[in-house]
Design a protein around this motif. Structure first.
Motif, PDB file in Angstrom:
ATOM      1  N   ALA A 106     -74.295 122.627   6.855  1.00  0.00           N
ATOM      2  CA  ALA A 106     -73.880 123.977   7.828  1.00  0.00           C
ATOM      3  C   ALA A 106     -75.230 124.634   7.416  1.00  0.00           C
ATOM      4  O   ALA A 106     -75.168 126.074   8.080  1.00  0.00           O
ATOM      5  N   ASN A 107     -76.398 124.126   6.929  1.00  0.00           N
ATOM      6  CA  ASN A 107     -77.653 124.983   6.911  1.00  0.00           C
ATOM      7  C   ASN A 107     -77.413 126.315   6.100  1.00  0.00           C
ATOM      8  O   ASN A 107     -78.300 127.404   6.632  1.00  0.00           O
ATOM      9  N   CYS A 108     -76.769 126.177   5.150  1.00  0.00           N
ATOM     10  CA  CYS A 108     -76.729 127.497   4.492  1.00  0.00           C
ATOM     11  C   CYS A 108     -77.901 127.814   3.400  1.00  0.00           C
ATOM     12  O   CYS A 108     -78.083 128.726   2.810  1.00  0.00           O
ATOM     13  N   GLY A 109     -78.646 126.593   3.178  1.00  0.00           N
ATOM     14  CA  GLY A 109     -79.963 126.949   2.629  1.00  0.00           C
ATOM     15  C   GLY A 109     -79.797 126.034   1.203  1.00  0.00           C
ATOM     16  O   GLY A 109     -80.758 125.837   0.590  1.00  0.00           O
ATOM     17  N   ARG A 135     -69.517 115.052  -1.041  1.00  0.00           N
ATOM     18  CA  ARG A 135     -69.095 116.129  -1.443  1.00  0.00           C
ATOM     19  C   ARG A 135     -69.434 117.488  -0.604  1.00  0.00           C
ATOM     20  O   ARG A 135     -70.419 117.561   0.110  1.00  0.00           O
ATOM     21  N   SER A 136     -68.746 118.522  -1.005  1.00  0.00           N
ATOM     22  CA  SER A 136     -68.809 119.581   0.138  1.00  0.00           C
ATOM     23  C   SER A 136     -69.954 120.359  -0.672  1.00  0.00           C
ATOM     24  O   SER A 136     -70.410 120.131  -1.974  1.00  0.00           O
ATOM     25  N   CYS A 180     -71.596 127.005  -0.247  1.00  0.00           N
ATOM     26  CA  CYS A 180     -70.903 127.762   0.790  1.00  0.00           C
ATOM     27  C   CYS A 180     -69.593 127.042   1.164  1.00  0.00           C
ATOM     28  O   CYS A 180     -68.719 127.478   1.701  1.00  0.00           O
ATOM     29  N   GLY A 181     -69.427 125.723   0.760  1.00  0.00           N
ATOM     30  CA  GLY A 181     -68.190 124.966   1.007  1.00  0.00           C
ATOM     31  C   GLY A 181     -67.649 124.735   2.709  1.00  0.00           C
ATOM     32  O   GLY A 181     -66.800 124.156   2.769  1.00  0.00           O
ATOM     33  N   ALA A 182     -68.903 125.207   3.396  1.00  0.00           N
ATOM     34  CA  ALA A 182     -68.561 125.212   4.827  1.00  0.00           C
ATOM     35  C   ALA A 182     -68.780 123.700   5.357  1.00  0.00           C
ATOM     36  O   ALA A 182     -68.137 123.459   6.441  1.00  0.00           O
ATOM     37  N   ALA A 183     -69.612 122.839   4.409  1.00  0.00           N
ATOM     38  CA  ALA A 183     -69.635 121.472   4.955  1.00  0.00           C
ATOM     39  C   ALA A 183     -70.218 120.767   4.108  1.00  0.00           C
ATOM     40  O   ALA A 183     -70.206 121.199   2.795  1.00  0.00           O
ATOM     41  N   GLY A 184     -70.241 119.447   4.186  1.00  0.00           N
ATOM     42  CA  GLY A 184     -70.859 118.235   3.227  1.00  0.00           C
ATOM     43  C   GLY A 184     -72.252 118.400   2.860  1.00  0.00           C
ATOM     44  O   GLY A 184     -72.703 118.969   3.787  1.00  0.00           O
ATOM     45  N   MET A 185     -72.568 117.940   1.997  1.00  0.00           N
ATOM     46  CA  MET A 185     -74.020 117.715   1.356  1.00  0.00           C
ATOM     47  C   MET A 185     -74.348 116.399   2.366  1.00  0.00           C
ATOM     48  O   MET A 185     -73.686 115.602   2.208  1.00  0.00           O
TER      49      MET A 185
END
Ligand code: APR
Length: 244
Positions: free
Chosen positions: A129-132, A146-147, A151-156
């Motif tokens: 999710a490109n949270c950085g 894994r998430s 941010c938990g918004a997407a997977g790694m």
């Protein structure tokens, strides 16, 4: 045609007389180290799997577990690999500009620096999710799906460029500039069929560079090569890059 003493000598002379030399590499550079290629008939990754299922955002959305299991297998394979004579020959020529499509670290471990990486590096994971959030990976013991712990918004997902994703803007701009301003452009170990990366070869040729292709098989670069040396990169590169 298979490299001969004459074509090897001709290529070595072009390199010796070159003023600004670029080396553009693909999976065939690392093949002698035991790292799988993509399009080799029989054992290439894409001859056994659908690339869109393993190396695209759509594939990751459909089955992230499958994608991360595939990357774990590739990471373990790379963890066992060592730089081969081709990587070492390139490391002995810090005057050459390195542009690679490869995501392994074999050029770095051979001693190359300032490598222009068009398709990223497999030794990290980032938040999809490109949270950085970014994590470096233990290639001997790679993680699975894994998430993002941040941010938990997407997977790694791996810090590589997937089909349909943009190349890193800085790397692409550096690569285009190098291709357009060199006098010798060595193409090694690539089928030269994936764009925009493969477009660098024609860009170099249009800017007047002499194109030397080192590849095991004929490729998408064969037609525009000024000199094509068919054979293994770990045998040919040391021959044509040796100084003096
Ligand atoms: N020495 C030289 N060339 C070799 C060797 C070797 N020992 N072994 C294989 N090759 C050549 C093959 O003949 C082939 O032309 O390397 C080339 C590898 O081609 P691909 O498997 O298509 O790999 P590459 O060109 O790097 O793929 C480009 O496609 O899937 C995407 O992102 C991925 O960066 C990759 C891009």
């Amino acid at each position: 045609m298979a490299a001969t003493a004459e074509t090897l000598a001709a290529a070595a002379r072009i390199v010796r007389e070159g003023k600004k030399i670029v080396c553009f590499s693909g999976a065939g550079l690392s093949a002698p180290s035991g790292v799988g290629t993509f399009r080799d008939p029989g054992d290439g990754w894409w001859s056994r799997h659908d690339p869109m299922k393993l190396a695209s955002p759509e594939g990751f959305a459909e089955d992230p577990d499958l994608v991360m299991k595939w990357y774990a297998a590739r990471r373990r394979q790379m963890a066992e690999a060592d730089p081969n004579a081709a990587h070492l020959a390139l490391a002995h020529r810090p005057d050459l500009i390195q542009i690679t499509q490869n995501t392994d670290d074999l050029l770095d471990r051979a001693g190359c620096t300032d490598i222009i990486r068009l398709h990223g590096s497999i030794n990290g994971d980032r938040c999809h999710a490109n949270c950085g959030h970014v994590e470096m990976i233990d290639m001997h013991d790679p993680p699975g799906h894994r998430s993002c712990p941040c941010c938990g918004a997407a997977g790694m997902r791996p810090t590589v460029v997937w089909f349909g994703e943009a190349l890193p803007a800085g790397a692409w701009s550096e690569a285009e500039d190098a291709a357009r301003n060199c006098d010798v452009f060595i193409v090694v170990g690539t089928s030269a069929v994936v764009y925009p990366a493969a477009g660098l070869i024609a860009a170099a040729g249009h800017s007047g560079a002499t194109i030397i292709v080192v590849n095991r098989d004929p490729s998408g670069a064969s037609e525009i090569a000024h000199l094509e040396l068919l054979g293994s990169a770990d045998e040919i590169l040391p021959e044509i890059l040796a100084e003096g």
